[in-house]
Design a protein around this motif. Structure first.
Motif, mmCIF file in Angstrom:
data_model
loop_
_atom_site.group_PDB
_atom_site.id
_atom_site.type_symbol
_atom_site.label_atom_id
_atom_site.label_comp_id
_atom_site.label_asym_id
_atom_site.label_seq_id
_atom_site.Cartn_x
_atom_site.Cartn_y
_atom_site.Cartn_z
ATOM 1 N N GLN A 137 22.231 18.957 49.468
ATOM 2 C CA GLN A 137 23.204 18.166 50.366
ATOM 3 C C GLN A 137 24.329 17.252 49.340
ATOM 4 O OE1 GLN A 137 22.839 17.383 54.061
ATOM 5 N NE2 GLN A 137 25.067 17.396 53.282
ATOM 6 N N LEU A 159 28.479 17.416 49.313
ATOM 7 C CA LEU A 159 29.302 16.180 49.830
ATOM 8 C C LEU A 159 30.041 16.087 48.594
ATOM 9 C CD1 LEU A 159 26.549 14.033 51.669
ATOM 10 C CD2 LEU A 159 28.516 15.405 52.594
ATOM 11 N N TYR A 187 27.123 8.539 53.862
ATOM 12 C CA TYR A 187 26.316 9.694 54.452
ATOM 13 C C TYR A 187 25.006 9.381 54.743
ATOM 14 C CZ TYR A 187 24.166 14.218 55.455
ATOM 15 O OH TYR A 187 23.422 14.998 56.035
ATOM 16 N N TRP A 204 30.119 16.640 57.074
ATOM 17 C CA TRP A 204 30.707 16.417 55.922
ATOM 18 C C TRP A 204 32.038 15.473 56.196
ATOM 19 C CZ3 TRP A 204 32.601 20.532 58.919
ATOM 20 C CH2 TRP A 204 33.844 20.909 58.763
ATOM 21 N N ASP A 243 35.921 14.459 53.546
ATOM 22 C CA ASP A 243 36.742 14.979 52.326
ATOM 23 C C ASP A 243 37.861 14.465 52.326
ATOM 24 O OD1 ASP A 243 36.879 16.286 50.020
ATOM 25 O OD2 ASP A 243 36.715 18.523 50.848
ATOM 26 N N ARG A 247 34.057 23.676 54.491
ATOM 27 C CA ARG A 247 34.563 22.420 53.795
ATOM 28 C C ARG A 247 35.563 23.275 52.616
ATOM 29 N NH1 ARG A 247 32.236 20.122 48.947
ATOM 30 N NH2 ARG A 247 33.811 18.669 48.180
#
Length: 831
Positions: free
Chosen positions: A476, A480, A496, A509, A511, A542
């Motif tokens: 994870q 991220l 998060y 997610w 970004d 992502r």
């Protein structure tokens, strides 16, 4: 503890039967042990209680104590009803030898009563001669504290204490139950130390709490008519270490006569080997119920250690392999002398602190080949040392630098059992008994091996869970992004939160991507579902968003391409996504939504927050649906809040409630961006019931002032390269950045030269932006992106971008709607 006498034997005045010698004034009698909970119900019923009262354990547990025990006055709140007709006060002792203390909650009580054995119940062995009434001595202790225990009752058969005269059978001495300070007798320390043997199996903390209360209220004693007061210790009957030949002889006699081995209640008494096996099975069952209540490795280790002390051993030290403690895998094969073992738990019945400084928990050490511990870990079998000799104690103590543990271990019985699962040794337990306690024997070795096997499986489950959690958390974290707190014209903070402990990895997610023109792309997405599949899809989406954002696709077109990609990946790929592009120079947000919850915009001018009204769109992966984008004007200081639905959605509650709370908390003033994030999380996380992951992206839109932007247009003439150098030098002097003029002129010369050479017809534009860095962008109408080349000594081209790459803090190229953009950044000098 279900440890009653295994055979009715007369008590001894002055010596114990088996084990360590007792003080000369100690009386050993078979005791019934009963515990009553706060509801007045029986919660523990020993085998001694079964023999004395004729009621089995299964029948007694959960019944009202007053229905079974002659403890009049010990439970006043339930004693107000009619007395049980099977009990009657009994006093044949003469003056001063009746009930020794008045009953009452908070005070110990004792007494003597006649018990009529109910018809149809098991007849105690002592009554096989035909008597149907039992003469009972009892002691009752009220208990206080955090546990469920309310009353501890000890009882004994007074008939076994009668010593008839040789003539007419009159009693030579008569006995009553009483209390006295244990320090009134010789061997006070031994009495206090042996007191836990009376109690049921419980943790060291609970045992110590109850023992301290018993010692404070008064040690149980027998008051003899000759004015003797004798402290009571339990007599478990004939020692269990009976010669095997005796047991075989009894079994052979039973087989020869066609009779089965004696069972409970038979005239010959219970078969000792059968009783010992049964007790160990009960112990193992109890241990199995106490361990493995959690998948937390540290908690499981503590449960395993507390389960065996004090019932099976007096000291339990647990050692695990270094990789097990870290939640990692380890190579197969037998451990060797280089293997590091961590001491992860130590439970004991000695005085507090005695072991802590000598063998502290957390220490790691290897063990040499000549020790019993190495033999256990390499063979995978228990190692029994009946008594630790001076020589062995010295050999073991030599492994502990600057600490002498010989006084703690010499003379004790030791059993080392391996903790293994799936044929792999995870660790081992060192079990020690006090010198005055019975040594470990072969049956204890078998019991210890079974105990370790069960504990090993539980520990391995916890280890694998910890390992999987570490893998999930690492995965994870790797997926991220680590977003810088400042980008061109904006400040960013993120949070998060995993949904549950069993779902540390999910599909949420966020970004941010740097775009040409000092713009920033902001993304929040949520893949439907949890687990590795969702995380894998999240990683793919992502990456795709980052790639397409770098191509400077408009938001709606980017979501269209992302939807097409999700359909190619598989039918089950569904996700929501919110994509925004912030232009700090134009003061504008360009947003598109694919089934995601809308963002919140907090206006700096008045602190008002609002949900942006965006076309919702369908989730990514549905296919065949259009996506629309909108533009929203923003001012410097405005804040944009983007999050996943796990933050605002609550089962059984309308999502509008969560969105309203989000708007309210987002508008709350905060000292920093991190404080603002924490305020939002606290406001929405206190409602409880959250099960989904949470991704939160908070952006303060600072903007870029017009005075910090300069722009020029150059015709397609090579002579314009010199003009470009001049205007850059002049502008940097105006901004007070003269130190950057030299490298900036050199790089601008190379980039503008390439743009003029490759442009097809449109003029070349150049823009300087002063922010956290100095940004220079040069645009032309050629769609072919330049690349770094390896230029030889005779090559005329290929050196320009190498100069830019060497001097710039960062540089790049990207396609635009009209052609391409080449940009570079320089770090501003410190003021």
């Amino acid at each position: 503890m279900d440890r009653g006498t295994e055979r009715d034997t007369p008590p001894s005045r002055g010596a114990g039967s088996g084990g360590a010698p007792e003080p000369a004034d100690t009386g050993r009698i078979p005791l019934a042990v009963v515990v009553v909970d706060r509801a007045g119900l029986v919660s523990h019923w020993s085998s001694g209680a079964r023999r004395l009262f004729g009621v089995g354990k299964d029948e007694a547990i959960g019944r009202h104590a007053i229905d079974l025990l002659p403890v009049s006055g010990a439970l006043p709140d339930i004693d107000d009803g009619p007395p049980h007709e099977e009990y009657a006060p009994y006093d044949g002792l003469g003056p001063g030898l009746g009930t020794s203390l008045d009953g009452g909650l908070g005070y110990p009580s004792a007494g003597r009563a006649r018990l009529t054995v109910p018809s149809g119940t098991e007849v105690p062995p002592a009554d096989a001669c035909g008597r149907n009434r039992v003469d009972v001595l009892w002691w009752a202790y009220p208990l206080v504290g955090p546990g469920s225990e309310r009353l501890l009752v000890l009882a004994a058969d007074a008939e076994a204490l009668h010593r008839p005269d040789t003539g007419d059978g009159t009693l030579v001495e008569r006995i009553a139950p009483g209390f006295a300070l244990h320090t009134d007798f010789p061997g006070a320390e031994d009495l206090a130390r042996r007191l836990p043997e009376i109690l049921p199996s419980m943790s060291v903390g609970d045992s110590a709490r109850i023992v301290s209360q018993v010692l404070e209220l008064g040690y149980p004693v027998l008051e003899f008519s000759q004015n003797d007061r004798v402290p009571v210790t339990p007599d478990w009957g004939v020692a269990r270490r009976v010669e095997r030949s005796v047991r075989r002889e009894r079994a052979a006699r039973a087989a020869a006569s066609g009779r089965p081995l004696p069972k409970e209640g038979d005239d010959e008494g219970e078969d000792l080997e059968y009783a010992a096996v049964r007790e160990r099975l009960e112990f193992l069952n109890e241990v199995s119920g106490k361990i493995g209540t959690s998948l937390d490795l540290a908690r499981t280790i503590g449960e395993v250690s507390r389960a065996v002390v004090p019932r099976f051993t007096d000291v339990a030290g647990t050692y695990l392999r270094e990789q097990v403690v870290a939640g990692e895998g380890f190579p197969d094969g037998v451990p060797d002398t280089r293997t590091m073992w961590h001491r992860v738990a130590l439970e004991h019945t000695d005085e507090p602190g005695r072991w802590d400084d000598v063998v502290p928990v957390g220490e790691a050490m290897p063990f040499p080949a000549h020790t019993p511990f190495f033999q256990c870990m390499t063979s995978g079998e228990p190692v029994l040392v009946p008594r630790i000799s001076e020589q062995l104690g010295h050999a073991i103590a030599s492994q502990f630098d600057k600490r002498d543990i010989r006084p703690l271990i010499t003379g004790r019985s030791m059993l080392v059992v391996p903790l293994k699962a799936r044929h792999v040794v995870l660790g081992f337990m060192i079990l020690l008994r006090h010198p005055e306690r019975a040594e470990f024997n072969d049956m204890d070795r078998v019991t210890g091996a079974e105990l370790a096997a069960r504990a090993g499986l539980v520990l391995d489950n916890a280890r694998m869970y910890t390992h999987q959690e570490n893998v999930a958390e690492t995965l994870q974290d790797s997926m991220l992004p680590h977003i810088p707190p400042r980008m061109a014209g904006c400040d960013i903070a993120t949070r998060y939160l995993p949904g549950t402990l069993l779902g540390r990895i999910g599909g949420d997610w966020f970004d941010s991507v740097k775009l040409p023109g000092a713009r920033t792309a902001l993304v929040v997405g949520d893949v439907m579902g949890h687990g590795l599949n969702s995380a894998a899809m999240m990683g793919q989406l992502r990456t795709a968003v980052q790639t397409m954002a770098a191509l400077d696709l408009p938001p709606a077109q980017l979501l269209r391409n992302l939807d097409d990609l999700a359909q190619r990946l598989g039918e089950t790929y569904l996700a929501t996504c919110l994509y925004a592009v912030y232009d700090p120079i134009a003061g504008e947000l360009h947003l598109a939504n694919a089934g995601h919850i809308p963002p919140v915009l907090v206006r700096a001018v008045d602190g008002r927050s609002e949900l942006l009204d965006l076309p919702t769109g369908a989730p990514i992966g549905v296919g065949g649906v259009p996506f629309e984008s909108v533009r929203v004007r923003v001012a410097p200081g405005d804040r944009l809040v983007m999050c996943t639905d796990g933050l605002v959605e609550m089962r059984g509650e309308d999502i509008g409630v969560g969105l309203a709370t989000l708007c309210e908390s987002a508008a709350h003033p905060a000292a920093s961006m991190d404080d603002a994030c924490d305020t939002i999380i606290r406001a929405l996380n206190t409602r409880g019931g959250r099960k989904d992951d949470v991704a939160l992206l908070l952006t303060r839109l600072n903007g870029i002032e017009p005075d910090d932007v300069a722009e020029w247009t150059f015709p397609l003439d090579p002579a314009q390269v010199g003009r470009a150098r001049a205007v850059v030098r002049e502008q940097l002097h105006d901004w007070g950045l003269a130190l950057l003029a030299g490298p900036a002129e050199l790089m601008v010369s190379e980039v503008v030269t390439n743009a003029v050479r490759h442009s097809h017809g449109r003029p070349v534009t150049m823009r300087l932006v002063r922010g956290d860095t100095l940004l220079c962008e040069v645009d032309d109408d050629d769609h072919e992106l330049p690349t770094l080349l390896s230029a030889g000594p005779d090559d005329e081209a290929g050196r320009g971008l190498r100069v830019v790459s060497a001097l710039a803090r960062e540089w790049g190229t990207s396609r635009t709607a009209a052609g391409k953009s080449v940009w570079f950044e320089l770090t501003l000098p410190r003021r």
